[in-house]
Design a protein around this motif. Structure first.
Motif, short mmCIF file in Angstrom:
data_model
loop_
_atom_site.label_atom_id
_atom_site.label_comp_id
_atom_site.label_asym_id
_atom_site.label_seq_id
_atom_site.Cartn_x
_atom_site.Cartn_y
_atom_site.Cartn_z
N THR A 19 0.86 -1.18 0.00
CA THR A 19 0.00 0.00 0.00
C THR A 19 0.90 1.24 0.00
OG1 THR A 19 -0.12 0.08 2.41
CG2 THR A 19 -1.84 -1.15 1.29
N THR A 20 0.32 2.37 -0.28
CA THR A 20 1.07 3.62 -0.29
C THR A 20 0.52 4.53 0.78
OG1 THR A 20 1.31 3.35 -2.68
CG2 THR A 20 1.88 5.48 -1.78
N VAL A 21 1.42 5.06 1.60
CA VAL A 21 1.04 6.01 2.65
C VAL A 21 1.94 7.23 2.52
CG1 VAL A 21 0.20 4.25 4.24
CG2 VAL A 21 2.58 4.95 4.34
#
Length: 114
Positions: free
Chosen positions: A20-22
């Protein structure tokens, strides 16, 4: 003939993780791994013949993880990974179990032997 696993066979706990991208402190996207599901699995290490057929080079481990079919495990993708026994396994293939396709999923995975 491949037999469907029984409850005692599912004796390894694995965690399926997805990239995922944060945002970081500068609001830049940073890739991280998030847990999707933790399930019980049967682990079968691959034979050396299967390792050679896979065209892999170097020291690595190859295994098949059999898990119960569910909404969580149906959603597993080849871009996901498995965290198990202190190691990270890259998923190479996901298929229905040959003997019990409506009940179990087989996940083939590899990891470095380090």
């Amino acid at each position: 003939m491949v037999k469907a696993p029984t409850a005692p066979d599912l004796n390894r706990k694995i965690t399926i993780q997805r990239a995922t991208t944060v945002p970081n402190e500068f609001n830049e996207p940073v890739e991280t791994w998030a847990d999707v599901a933790t399930v019980w699995a049967k682990r079968e290490d691959a034979s050396s013949g299967e390792k050679e057929a896979a065209g892999q080079v170097g020291a690595f481990l190859m295994a098949r993880f059999t898990v119960r079919k569910s909404s969580q495990t149906d959603d597993i993708k080849q871009t996901d990974r498995i965290s198990h026994d202190g190691g990270i396994w890259s998923i190479t293939e996901k298929m229905e179990h040959i003997d019990a396709p409506r009940r179990f999923i087989v996940i083939k995975a590899v990891r470095d032997a380090d």
